[in-house]
Design a protein around this motif. Structure first.
Motif, PDB file in Angstrom:
ATOM      1  N   PRO A 122       0.802  -1.231   0.000  1.00  0.00           N
ATOM      2  CA  PRO A 122       0.000   0.000   0.000  1.00  0.00           C
ATOM      3  C   PRO A 122       0.829   1.272   0.000  1.00  0.00           C
ATOM      4  O   PRO A 122       0.342   2.320  -0.429  1.00  0.00           O
ATOM      5  N   GLU A 123       2.071   1.212   0.477  1.00  0.00           N
ATOM      6  CA  GLU A 123       2.883   2.426   0.553  1.00  0.00           C
ATOM      7  C   GLU A 123       3.593   2.753  -0.760  1.00  0.00           C
ATOM      8  O   GLU A 123       4.154   3.852  -0.902  1.00  0.00           O
ATOM      9  N   GLU A 124       3.588   1.833  -1.739  1.00  0.00           N
ATOM     10  CA  GLU A 124       4.216   2.121  -3.022  1.00  0.00           C
ATOM     11  C   GLU A 124       3.390   3.149  -3.789  1.00  0.00           C
ATOM     12  O   GLU A 124       2.158   3.177  -3.684  1.00  0.00           O
ATOM     13  N   PRO A 125       4.046   4.032  -4.583  1.00  0.00           N
ATOM     14  CA  PRO A 125       3.338   5.118  -5.268  1.00  0.00           C
ATOM     15  C   PRO A 125       2.141   4.662  -6.091  1.00  0.00           C
ATOM     16  O   PRO A 125       1.066   5.269  -6.011  1.00  0.00           O
ATOM     17  N   PHE A 126       2.288   3.595  -6.886  1.00  0.00           N
ATOM     18  CA  PHE A 126       1.193   3.129  -7.730  1.00  0.00           C
ATOM     19  C   PHE A 126       0.002   2.713  -6.875  1.00  0.00           C
ATOM     20  O   PHE A 126      -1.138   3.110  -7.120  1.00  0.00           O
ATOM     21  N   TRP A 127       0.273   1.904  -5.858  1.00  0.00           N
ATOM     22  CA  TRP A 127      -0.810   1.417  -5.001  1.00  0.00           C
ATOM     23  C   TRP A 127      -1.361   2.526  -4.101  1.00  0.00           C
ATOM     24  O   TRP A 127      -2.563   2.576  -3.831  1.00  0.00           O
ATOM     25  N   LYS A 128      -0.509   3.401  -3.644  1.00  0.00           N
ATOM     26  CA  LYS A 128      -0.964   4.525  -2.829  1.00  0.00           C
ATOM     27  C   LYS A 128      -1.936   5.384  -3.624  1.00  0.00           C
ATOM     28  O   LYS A 128      -2.955   5.851  -3.097  1.00  0.00           O
ATOM     29  N   ASP A 129      -1.621   5.601  -4.897  1.00  0.00           N
ATOM     30  CA  ASP A 129      -2.490   6.379  -5.769  1.00  0.00           C
ATOM     31  C   ASP A 129      -3.816   5.658  -5.992  1.00  0.00           C
ATOM     32  O   ASP A 129      -4.900   6.256  -5.928  1.00  0.00           O
ATOM     33  N   LEU A 130      -3.732   4.362  -6.252  1.00  0.00           N
ATOM     34  CA  LEU A 130      -4.942   3.574  -6.474  1.00  0.00           C
ATOM     35  C   LEU A 130      -5.828   3.542  -5.241  1.00  0.00           C
ATOM     36  O   LEU A 130      -7.061   3.634  -5.326  1.00  0.00           O
TER      37      LEU A 130
END
Length: 228
Positions: A122-130
């Protein structure tokens, strides 16, 4: 509003570039037709009315961007018993653990499922954005997520059920006023390619296996529909 992102370990995949071009063209045309006062459509017109936002900072996410094989992704060298024995039982040490996954999962959905489950955070940029969808759920809005992928290879077949479960877990773990809806479009075989020569350490996907893999995937989804 529509949020768009792609998941693919193969950054050189032509489909990624073509999809990005279509998205850029849509946004450019939308700007001309709806934002430029000389050509603005009536505010009630639905043509190009959907506001699209692409995943940031990159349009696509690769589960193997930082490491190219399962051995590194799961830190096999640091595993203790019984995890190491289980890992070796699930994934062949001679082939699958060190297989180069930067060009895809070579028709092996088990590898794709494992890699995506291990790499998605969840902390990765792609997943955080999603996962900003949480804010919409908390505000009482409905959130609709639609996954599209093939079910006859490795990336789509392994990723679709894995990503759906992860999204359900990440977005369903909070108390919200809105409702979460997850659907999917499953693509059957729509292309073929010349068979690669398999070498000792790099098994290759084969077009001749697509129909059989599709049959297995459809049975799997039928089983999920009956049991979950």
């Amino acid at each position: 509003d529509l949020w768009v992102g792609q998941v693919d370990p193969d950054s050189a995949n032509g489909n990624l570039g073509r999809t990005q071009q279509v998205l850029d063209s849509y946004l450019s045309l939308q700007g001309v037709l709806r934002a430029d006062t000389r050509n603005s459509l009536h505010r009630d017109d639905t043509l190009f009315a959907t506001r699209i936002r692409a995943a940031n900072p990159q349009f696509s996410w690769s589960p193997v961007a930082n490491t190219r094989n399962l051995h590194g992704l799961f830190n096999r060298a640091l595993m203790q018993e019984p995890e190491s024995t289980m890992f070796d039982a699930l994934f062949s040490a001679a082939h699958e653990q060190r297989m180069d996954l930067s060009v895809g999962f070579r028709g092996r959905p088990a590898l794709g499922s494992a890699a995506m489950a291990a790499a998605a955070r969840p902390e990765e940029p792609f997943w955080k954005d999603l996962l900003t969808a949480r804010d919409r759920l908390r505000a009482g809005n409905n959130v609709r997520i639609f996954l599209v992928g093939s079910i006859f290879g490795g990336t789509g077949a392994g990723g679709l059920p894995t990503l759906a479960r992860m999204l359900r877990r990440y977005l369903g773990e909070i108390r919200t006023q809105g409702q979460l809806h997850i659907g999917a479009g499953l693509l059957l075989p729509y292309f073929v390619f010349p068979d690669e020569q398999e070498d000792e350490g790099q098994p290759a996907a084969r077009s001749a296996a697509f129909l059989e893999q599709t049959r297995g995937a459809l049975r799997y989804y039928h089983h999920l529909a009956q049991t979950e």
